[in-house]
Design a protein around this motif. Structure first.
Motif, PDB file in Angstrom:
ATOM      1  N   UNK A   1       0.808  -1.219   0.000  1.00 40.87           N
ATOM      2  CA  UNK A   1       0.000   0.000   0.000  1.00 40.87           C
ATOM      3  C   UNK A   1       0.849   1.281   0.000  1.00 40.87           C
ATOM      4  N   UNK A   2       1.913   1.299   0.795  1.00 42.01           N
ATOM      5  CA  UNK A   2       2.694   2.539   0.931  1.00 42.01           C
ATOM      6  C   UNK A   2       3.910   2.574   0.007  1.00 42.01           C
ATOM      7  N   UNK A   3       4.053   1.546  -0.781  1.00 41.84           N
ATOM      8  CA  UNK A   3       5.205   1.429  -1.668  1.00 41.84           C
ATOM      9  C   UNK A   3       4.893   2.058  -3.028  1.00 41.84           C
ATOM     10  N   UNK A   4       5.951   2.512  -3.715  1.00 43.26           N
ATOM     11  CA  UNK A   4       5.730   2.983  -5.086  1.00 43.26           C
ATOM     12  C   UNK A   4       5.694   1.748  -5.986  1.00 43.26           C
ATOM     13  N   UNK A   5       4.561   1.581  -6.675  1.00 40.70           N
ATOM     14  CA  UNK A   5       4.363   0.405  -7.524  1.00 40.70           C
ATOM     15  C   UNK A   5       3.865   0.858  -8.891  1.00 40.70           C
ATOM     16  N   UNK A   6       4.496   0.332  -9.919  1.00 41.98           N
ATOM     17  CA  UNK A   6       3.998   0.551 -11.279  1.00 41.98           C
ATOM     18  C   UNK A   6       3.257  -0.732 -11.649  1.00 41.98           C
ATOM     19  N   UNK A   7       1.947  -0.665 -11.753  1.00 42.73           N
ATOM     20  CA  UNK A   7       1.141  -1.852 -12.044  1.00 42.73           C
ATOM     21  C   UNK A   7       0.745  -1.823 -13.522  1.00 42.73           C
ATOM     22  N   UNK A   8       1.238  -2.806 -14.261  1.00 40.77           N
ATOM     23  CA  UNK A   8       0.900  -2.842 -15.691  1.00 40.77           C
ATOM     24  C   UNK A   8      -0.112  -3.955 -15.956  1.00 40.77           C
ATOM     25  N   UNK A   9      -1.207  -3.558 -16.583  1.00 38.10           N
ATOM     26  CA  UNK A   9      -2.310  -4.485 -16.850  1.00 38.10           C
ATOM     27  C   UNK A   9      -2.868  -4.209 -18.248  1.00 38.10           C
ATOM     28  N   UNK A  10      -3.562  -5.194 -18.821  1.00 42.84           N
ATOM     29  CA  UNK A  10      -4.167  -4.982 -20.144  1.00 42.84           C
ATOM     30  C   UNK A  10      -5.372  -4.051 -20.018  1.00 42.84           C
ATOM     31  N   UNK A  11      -6.127  -4.222 -18.925  1.00 42.33           N
ATOM     32  CA  UNK A  11      -7.288  -3.357 -18.669  1.00 42.33           C
ATOM     33  C   UNK A  11      -7.309  -3.022 -17.180  1.00 42.33           C
ATOM     34  N   UNK A  12      -7.847  -1.876 -16.795  1.00 45.77           N
ATOM     35  CA  UNK A  12      -7.783  -1.455 -15.395  1.00 45.77           C
ATOM     36  C   UNK A  12      -8.450  -2.454 -14.450  1.00 45.77           C
ATOM     37  N   UNK A  13      -7.865  -2.657 -13.263  1.00 49.48           N
ATOM     38  CA  UNK A  13      -8.514  -3.517 -12.266  1.00 49.48           C
ATOM     39  C   UNK A  13      -9.789  -2.852 -11.748  1.00 49.48           C
TER      40      UNK A  13
END
Ligand code: NAP
Length: 244
Positions: free
Chosen positions: A148-160
């Motif tokens: 939650x508090x971490x910097x995360x780049x989340x790559x997905x085909x379509x938004x969660x």
């Protein structure tokens, strides 16, 4: 017995099998889960779940399906399980087509292999930041509590479907991804760790090379164990040879 081959898809392999069958004049129905808004398709298509094992068994009977080719993603465990059960009940031949995984990849011994998303999320929380998360739309949210508090780049085909924490960056992109593009992405965000799964194939492989070059830690989720007694092949030619 009818003569339609049911191809369980949602993957490039699914489309390729359906195309190969249609090219040979063999009637094929491509089945999609109906999760993406603009799916790529080939020939006749049906969309949406069957309603578990019983629903699929009923479909096989009423549509006169003569064989099932399961070309779903290697991590689509429930669909494969249901299809094995339903085909067993109705007496329809079943084959699993799955692209080879990355266990023999030249970089595989540098990765931290984990059993599932829970273990991956715990491993990720021991890493630094930023992290690149490529575990699919449905599982991205499994990581929110741990990161939650971490910097995360989340790559997905379509938004969660859920809300992501404020420090997370959402990237919507569909492969194949190039090595130059992946290098750029990892460098731009200064990625120090990658959490991903053993999807196999070449479309999403470049990030693994880019991560190694950048010295990023890779947490790799193992594939589910294949169901016992399953006929599993890895090429379309093998599927065509297998056809009853
Ligand atoms: P899953 O957990 O194995 O499937 C959940 C349920 O979705 C199944 O029980 C079935 O519903 C329905 N379903 C799945 N695939 C279907 C298909 N091809 N045709 C009709 N119904 C289908 O699968 P998932 O991991 O959520 O993946 C969903 C779809 O996305 C799959 O088709 C898969 O090939 C594709 N995909 C998955 C991933 C991944 O990483 N998991 C990546 C890329 C593409 P009922 O029980 O109601 O029949």
């Amino acid at each position: 017995m009818g003569d339609v081959i049911l191809v369980l898809g949602g993957t490039a392999e699914g489309r390729a099998v359906a195309q190969a069958l249609l090219d040979r004049g063999i009637p094929a129905m491509l089945s999609l889960a109906g999760r993406t808004s603009q799916p790529l398709t080939v020939g006749p298509v049906r969309s949406g779940g069957f309603g578990g094992v019983d629903g699929l068994a009923a479909y096989l009977r009423t549509e006169g399906v003569s064989a099932v080719v399961d070309a779903t993603h290697p991590f689509a465990e429930s669909m494969t399980f249901n299809a094995v059960q339903a085909c067993g009940q109705v007496g329809v031949p079943f084959v699993r087509l799955a692209r080879p995984g990355w266990t023999n990849h030249p970089l595989a011994d540098q990765w931290q292999w984990v059993a599932d998303h829970e273990e991956a999320a715990r491993a990720a929380s021991d890493l630094g930041e930023p992290l690149l998360l490529t575990v699919g739309r449905l599982h991205t949210l499994d990581y929110v509590d741990h990161l939650r508090d971490r910097r995360v780049v989340a790559r997905v085909a379509e938004p969660p479907s859920g809300v992501l924490p404020p420090r997370w960056v959402l990237l919507c992109a569909r492969g194949p991804f190039t090595l130059s593009g992946e290098r750029e992405l990892l460098a731009e965000h200064g990625v120090t760790g990658l959490i991903t799964k053993d999807s196999g194939g070449s479309h999403t492989e470049a990030k693994l090379v880019a991560a190694a070059e950048q010295g990023a830690t890779v947490v790799m989720i193992r594939r589910p164990e294949p169901t016992e007694g399953l006929i599993q092949v890895s090429t379309i030619e093998e599927v065509l040879d297998w056809l009853p």
